[in-house]
Write an enzyme that holds these catalytic residues in place. Sequence first.
Site, PDB file in Angstrom:
ATOM      1  N   SER A   2      55.993 106.467  20.827  1.00  0.00           N
ATOM      2  CA  SER A   2      56.806 107.048  19.990  1.00  0.00           C
ATOM      3  C   SER A   2      57.640 105.791  19.387  1.00  0.00           C
ATOM      4  CB  SER A   2      57.782 107.931  20.337  1.00  0.00           C
ATOM      5  OG  SER A   2      58.822 108.463  19.381  1.00  0.00           O
TER       6      SER A   2
ATOM      7  N   SER B 213      53.103 102.146  17.344  1.00  0.00           N
ATOM      8  CA  SER B 213      53.541 103.824  17.234  1.00  0.00           C
ATOM      9  C   SER B 213      52.254 104.398  17.497  1.00  0.00           C
ATOM     10  CB  SER B 213      54.308 104.011  16.158  1.00  0.00           C
ATOM     11  OG  SER B 213      55.549 103.690  16.209  1.00  0.00           O
TER      12      SER B 213
ATOM     13  N   ASP C 298      57.033 114.585  18.340  1.00  0.00           N
ATOM     14  CA  ASP C 298      56.548 113.127  17.711  1.00  0.00           C
ATOM     15  C   ASP C 298      55.125 113.086  18.009  1.00  0.00           C
ATOM     16  OD1 ASP C 298      57.413 109.763  17.552  1.00  0.00           O
ATOM     17  OD2 ASP C 298      56.442 110.994  16.129  1.00  0.00           O
TER      18      ASP C 298
END
Length: 364
Positions: free
Chosen positions: A338, A323, A246
């Site tokens: 994440s 995020s 991610d």
Amino acid sequence: MKITKLLGVAAAAALATGALVTGTPAAASSDTLLNTEMVPALQRDLGLTAGQALARIQSETAAGVLEQSLASALAGSFGGASYNEATGKLRVGVTDAAKLGQVAASGAEAELVRFSAAQLDSTVDKLNAGERAADGAITGWGVDTKTNRVTLNVLPGKSGVVDSYLEKTGVDKTAVAVVETTSAPTLKYDVRGGDAYYINNSSRCSIGFSVSGGFLTAGHCGPGTVTGSNRVAMGSFSRVSFPSNDYASVRVNSNWTPRGVINNGTRVSGSNVAATGASVCKSGSTTGWTCGTVGAKNQTVRYAEGTVYGMTATNVRSQAGDSGGSFIAGNQAQGMLSGGNSSVTYFFPVRPALSATGTSLVLG
């Protein structure tokens, strides 16, 4: 009182109480340590005084350096490590009783454990390899050095689905501890907030760390064109990796200059990895500055959108839109936010993201 003036008192207090781990380099000097925003956040979220916050950061920095040294020296008998906030020392697991003295002599706390760090990582690798066979009630798994086990998270009342999955993957069940989690993890995006960037003039995420030519952020935020919080054209995603990882890199145009700071002015001085149990703070465009501690590393998280491996769990508060935001311990970059749920927030470590994108941190 300015933080630079507090540092001398904090350092003296740490040395007087033995909070600093012995046999390790001194922490950064006052002119490179912190700014006036991070210490209040540590005070608020960890219940510390300003002096205690600074002393703890120095102690944790020393513990992180010592962990890397002992992991190399102990090799196959290294059983993981965590920061003991009660004593201000590094707690190190060892599978070979003959090496307990070696750990104690370094200034760390030694504990005889059953599984080596390599064995626990291997267990995670096996679970990762069979991830597609896992029931949807299993929300993730990862190494917990404090318990010397791999913790497997499952939704409330669904523990019964675990045994069949463990049998399919062929892992040693004694190395796995099953924990019921509060809810399934979700990604964090698309909520209005403060410091932000926008993807395709629509969804919102948070900048992680400035790197050569742009910045790092969460992979699930891309791809697309990027505008800044002021809605001025910023650039576009040059590399996106999600799921499995991610992380993403954004290449900015000439209107933007990457700086070695995060949005409250804290300088970024490197990427030394903080120990489990160490304090960590995050900056996100929804919840701003929040702090907590590093809970566990090498975590596998199963979002509805895809599974991500190798993440770090924390108890830092976050919400949607955070995020990609920056996790930092002292002045050391740790990773990009994440996702998570009401009790845990995960970040993807910055070091593998830097390596994969071929970028380097812009230092302040």
